[in-house]
Motif scaffolding. Structure first.
Motif, PDB file in Angstrom:
ATOM      1  N   TYR A 111      52.242 -53.935 144.290  1.00 56.84           N
ATOM      2  CA  TYR A 111      51.695 -52.639 143.903  1.00 56.84           C
ATOM      3  C   TYR A 111      52.751 -51.699 143.335  1.00 56.84           C
ATOM      4  CZ  TYR A 111      47.360 -54.036 146.195  1.00 56.84           C
ATOM      5  OH  TYR A 111      46.203 -54.679 146.547  1.00 56.84           O
ATOM      6  N   LYS A 151      46.407 -63.875 151.625  1.00 57.07           N
ATOM      7  CA  LYS A 151      45.731 -62.580 151.689  1.00 57.07           C
ATOM      8  C   LYS A 151      45.081 -62.317 153.049  1.00 57.07           C
ATOM      9  CE  LYS A 151      45.996 -62.352 146.942  1.00 57.07           C
ATOM     10  NZ  LYS A 151      46.081 -63.595 146.171  1.00 57.07           N
ATOM     11  N   ASN A 202      47.675 -69.216 136.751  1.00 56.73           N
ATOM     12  CA  ASN A 202      48.908 -68.448 136.905  1.00 56.73           C
ATOM     13  C   ASN A 202      49.561 -68.756 138.259  1.00 56.73           C
ATOM     14  OD1 ASN A 202      50.853 -66.484 137.235  1.00 56.73           O
ATOM     15  ND2 ASN A 202      49.647 -64.925 136.180  1.00 56.73           N
ATOM     16  N   GLU A 213      47.267 -58.233 141.171  1.00 56.61           N
ATOM     17  CA  GLU A 213      46.728 -59.436 141.809  1.00 56.61           C
ATOM     18  C   GLU A 213      47.755 -60.077 142.734  1.00 56.61           C
ATOM     19  OE1 GLU A 213      43.626 -61.382 141.609  1.00 56.61           O
ATOM     20  OE2 GLU A 213      43.078 -59.301 141.329  1.00 56.61           O
ATOM     21  N   GLY A 261      45.692 -66.437 127.233  1.00 58.93           N
ATOM     22  CA  GLY A 261      46.382 -67.459 128.002  1.00 58.93           C
ATOM     23  C   GLY A 261      47.665 -66.965 128.653  1.00 58.93           C
ATOM     24  N   ASN A 262      47.893 -65.637 128.643  1.00 56.74           N
ATOM     25  CA  ASN A 262      48.980 -65.055 129.437  1.00 56.74           C
ATOM     26  C   ASN A 262      50.348 -65.661 129.153  1.00 56.74           C
ATOM     27  OD1 ASN A 262      50.224 -63.510 131.322  1.00 56.74           O
ATOM     28  ND2 ASN A 262      49.009 -64.188 133.064  1.00 56.74           N
ATOM     29  N   GLN A 321      48.259 -70.008 130.662  1.00 58.83           N
ATOM     30  CA  GLN A 321      47.870 -69.692 132.019  1.00 58.83           C
ATOM     31  C   GLN A 321      46.548 -68.961 132.080  1.00 58.83           C
ATOM     32  OE1 GLN A 321      50.992 -67.449 133.799  1.00 58.83           O
ATOM     33  NE2 GLN A 321      52.523 -69.055 133.494  1.00 58.83           N
ATOM     34  N   GLY A 322      45.666 -69.446 132.945  1.00 59.30           N
ATOM     35  CA  GLY A 322      44.440 -68.721 133.243  1.00 59.30           C
ATOM     36  C   GLY A 322      44.737 -67.751 134.373  1.00 59.30           C
ATOM     37  N   GLU A 323      44.051 -66.633 134.392  1.00 60.82           N
ATOM     38  CA  GLU A 323      44.268 -65.650 135.452  1.00 60.82           C
ATOM     39  C   GLU A 323      43.846 -66.227 136.794  1.00 60.82           C
ATOM     40  OE1 GLU A 323      46.248 -62.859 135.750  1.00 60.82           O
ATOM     41  OE2 GLU A 323      46.258 -63.792 133.796  1.00 60.82           O
ATOM     42  N   GLY A 382      42.692 -61.252 145.111  1.00 61.19           N
ATOM     43  CA  GLY A 382      43.591 -60.103 145.071  1.00 61.19           C
ATOM     44  C   GLY A 382      42.830 -58.795 144.962  1.00 61.19           C
ATOM     45  N   LYS A 383      41.747 -58.839 144.197  1.00 58.12           N
ATOM     46  CA  LYS A 383      40.924 -57.647 144.034  1.00 58.12           C
ATOM     47  C   LYS A 383      40.215 -57.316 145.354  1.00 58.12           C
ATOM     48  CE  LYS A 383      39.881 -57.879 139.680  1.00 58.12           C
ATOM     49  NZ  LYS A 383      39.135 -58.837 138.895  1.00 58.12           N
ATOM     50  N   TYR A 443      41.270 -58.047 148.263  1.00 55.65           N
ATOM     51  CA  TYR A 443      42.275 -57.524 149.183  1.00 55.65           C
ATOM     52  C   TYR A 443      42.421 -56.015 148.991  1.00 55.65           C
ATOM     53  CZ  TYR A 443      46.814 -56.482 151.208  1.00 55.65           C
ATOM     54  OH  TYR A 443      47.836 -55.901 151.925  1.00 55.65           O
ATOM     55  N   ALA A 444      42.554 -55.609 147.725  1.00 52.26           N
ATOM     56  CA  ALA A 444      42.726 -54.177 147.426  1.00 52.26           C
ATOM     57  C   ALA A 444      41.489 -53.391 147.862  1.00 52.26           C
ATOM     58  CB  ALA A 444      42.987 -53.981 145.941  1.00 52.26           C
ATOM     59  N   LYS A 453      51.858 -67.504 139.858  1.00 54.61           N
ATOM     60  CA  LYS A 453      52.221 -66.347 140.669  1.00 54.61           C
ATOM     61  C   LYS A 453      51.020 -65.880 141.497  1.00 54.61           C
ATOM     62  CE  LYS A 453      53.637 -61.925 139.427  1.00 54.61           C
ATOM     63  NZ  LYS A 453      54.091 -61.019 138.367  1.00 54.61           N
ATOM     64  N   LEU A 454      49.821 -66.114 140.965  1.00 57.08           N
ATOM     65  CA  LEU A 454      48.619 -65.575 141.600  1.00 57.08           C
ATOM     66  C   LEU A 454      47.776 -66.619 142.308  1.00 57.08           C
ATOM     67  CD1 LEU A 454      47.376 -63.354 138.637  1.00 57.08           C
ATOM     68  CD2 LEU A 454      49.043 -62.775 140.394  1.00 57.08           C
ATOM     69  N   LEU A 465      49.749 -58.501 144.503  1.00 59.30           N
ATOM     70  CA  LEU A 465      49.993 -57.477 145.522  1.00 59.30           C
ATOM     71  C   LEU A 465      51.340 -56.789 145.338  1.00 59.30           C
ATOM     72  CD1 LEU A 465      48.635 -59.260 148.746  1.00 59.30           C
ATOM     73  CD2 LEU A 465      47.381 -58.268 146.862  1.00 59.30           C
ATOM     74  N   LEU A 473      42.708 -61.192 127.859  1.00 55.61           N
ATOM     75  CA  LEU A 473      42.905 -62.053 129.023  1.00 55.61           C
ATOM     76  C   LEU A 473      42.290 -63.421 128.749  1.00 55.61           C
ATOM     77  CD1 LEU A 473      43.948 -61.797 131.952  1.00 55.61           C
ATOM     78  CD2 LEU A 473      41.619 -61.361 132.626  1.00 55.61           C
ATOM     79  N   GLN A 510      39.043 -69.425 134.856  1.00 51.87           N
ATOM     80  CA  GLN A 510      39.433 -69.229 133.463  1.00 51.87           C
ATOM     81  C   GLN A 510      40.195 -70.454 132.948  1.00 51.87           C
ATOM     82  OE1 GLN A 510      42.276 -66.199 132.184  1.00 51.87           O
ATOM     83  NE2 GLN A 510      40.514 -65.034 131.532  1.00 51.87           N
ATOM     84  N   ALA A 559      37.895 -62.174 142.469  1.00 52.69           N
ATOM     85  CA  ALA A 559      39.275 -62.585 142.670  1.00 52.69           C
ATOM     86  C   ALA A 559      39.752 -62.096 144.032  1.00 52.69           C
ATOM     87  CB  ALA A 559      40.147 -62.018 141.559  1.00 52.69           C
TER      88      ALA A 559
END
Lengths: 251, 226
Positions: B194, A83, A135, B190, B172-173, A164-166, A61-62, A64-65, A137-138, B192, B168, A170, A59
């Protein structure tokens, strides 16, 4: 005896110093959705250049971290354009190296044949229990899906049916396993050799959402890495672009 | 506000899920653990192995197969549809079912150890005094293995709170239904965000620590009094 040792040491030193110049190694962090094309591109690149490519998928985001905390990657192929831009602001990249390597296409897809009509009117009918999307947002594919639904004025009516899938992989699993009758996935997931092989789909016109840009960037750690620079150039080559397009991306 | 509304919702949902799973597993795990502790059947080995299986598979892989099994084309999905429950993925009860399976060894194994530690002797004595087997279980085995029950419940509860890969995958969140605390923190990371992630993780950590502290204090207290 002394002489022999000196000779051996000299040979070793030459080998060690010469090695990187001949064939360097590059560690690449690759967005999970780009796994299949990247494997193919890396194989072609290795054959042509003699450099070695080590790919890690995950992912964005991961990544990035991890990169912010010193992960040993020299090149980053993100699933979005935010990112890499953020990393540039954090001064962790080689300035001016950021570019768009692929533009994703959104598709409304069902594993059932004949369920999604070629114009996506099935959305208005609402004869389904669950609709999957990434998702928003992501994942850029998720926010693009919301844009499409907003333009059609059916976000609120469909919200109770949304799962929503992550991430986009997914989301694809939700739809392909039949748990959601349909969903917004990446064209690259359902397209093989230029056509959609199973189920039914509506390829969402690009004008209905902001472009899903996937950006790559050379990280500061890869500044002097010959393989990283060569691979970055190779990604812009016609050979690479042809591979990228065959997976349903624009570029 | 220190936490967002959606964070509080996720925490509340997590607590509901963990309590539900612990309750169900106490009812389900006790007879199985008892049987595993007492039985001499050749069947004991295979059943014990099946109970321990969720420990082996990575949670996201386990979640993937649960998604397939509970889906409209899977055997569990077929069953739930046949009895009129519909499809379970993306529902709270789907999460409960998934977590029950996933946390099974955490309930059964400590209980089995506790039951085995009781041994044959107290039961034989009870039988000579004319107690029925059920009576002997409730008046002798249960009090003697209360520390096992305690450990098993704590482990199950904590394991469900900390669960991530499985929920997860089959969740399906969905806010209020399947978006539990771990998924909410992951979302923040994810995206960011934080600061939000840190705040929520801190709340979860302090809360869990205090609950565990209280329970362990209670346990050492009952131990002293015998």
């Amino acid at each position: 005896m002394k002489h022999v040792i000196k000779n051996i040491l000299a040979t070793l030193a030459t080998l060690l110093l010469a090695a990187p110049a001949v064939a360097a190694e590059v560690n690449v962090a690759v967005a999970a959705n780009f796994t299949a094309p990247m494997k193919q591109i890396a194989a072609a690149f290795e054959k042509e250049s003699g450099h070695k490519v080590v790919l890690s998928y995950g992912a964005s985001g991961k990544f990035y971290a991890q990169i912010k905390n010193g992960a040993p990657f020299q090149l980053f192929l993100s699933a979005d354009d935010e990112k890499p831009a953020q990393l540039e602001k954090d001064a962790l990249t080689v300035p001016g190296s950021r570019f768009t390597y692929a533009i994703g296409s959104l598709v409304l897809w069902s594993a059932k044949a004949g369920f999604v009509d070629p114009k996506g009117d099935v959305l208005g009918k609402g004869n389904f229990g669950k609709i999957a999307l990434a998702n928003p947002k992501l994942a850029p594919y998720g926010s693009a899906a919301i844009e499409v639904l907003t333009k059609r004025g059916i976000v609120t009516t469909l919200t109770p049916k949304m799962v929503q899938g992550e991430n986009i992989s997914q989301t694809f699993q939700f739809v392909s396993s039949g748990n959601a009758e349909l969903g917004f996935v990446a064209l690259s997931q359902v397209m093989k050799d230029g056509k959609i092989s199973n189920g039914s789909a509506w390829i969402v016109p690009d004008v209905l959402h902001t472009p899903i840009r996937q950006d790559a960037v050379l990280l500061a750690t890869g500044k002097d890495n010959a393989a990283a620079r060569a691979l970055l150039t190779y990604l812009k080559s016609e050979t690479a672009k042809k591979i990228i397009r065959s997976y349903g991306y624009n570029i | 506000m220190f936490l967002e509304q959606s964070d509080l919702q996720a925490i509340w949902l997590t607590l509901r899920l963990a309590s539900m799973v612990t309750g169900i597993l106490l009812l389900l795990g006790t007879p199985i653990a008892w049987w595993l502790a007492r039985s001499r059947s050749w069947f004991k080995g295979p059943i014990g192995a099946v109970v321990a299986l969720p420990l082996v598979l990575p949670p996201s892989v386990l979640g993937f197969y649960m998604l397939l099994a509970m889906g409209p084309n899977g055997p569990v999905g077929w069953l739930t549809k046949a009895v009129g429950l519909g499809n379970l993925p993306f529902t709270f009860w789907g999460l409960v079912l998934g977590s029950v399976f996933y946390s099974f060894p955490f309930m059964v194994q400590p209980l089995q150890n506790a039951f085995e530690a009781v041994g044959d002797r107290p039961l034989e004595v009870a039988a000579t005094l004319g107690a029925s087997r059920l009576d002997a279980f409730f008046s002798i085995v249960l009090p003697l293995s209360r520390r096992g029950f305690f450990t098993a419940s704590i482990l199950t509860f904590a394991h469900t709170v900390g669960e991530f890969g499985v929920v997860l995958m089959i969740g399906g969140n969905i806010p209020g239904a399947t978006r539990v605390a771990s998924v909410q923190i992951y979302d923040h990371v994810e995206a960011l965000e934080y600061a939000s992630a840190h705040r929520m993780a801190a709340v979860m950590l302090v809360f869990s620590f205090l609950v565990l502290l209280a329970l362990y204090a209670w346990r050492s207290d009952t131990q002293k009094r015998g």
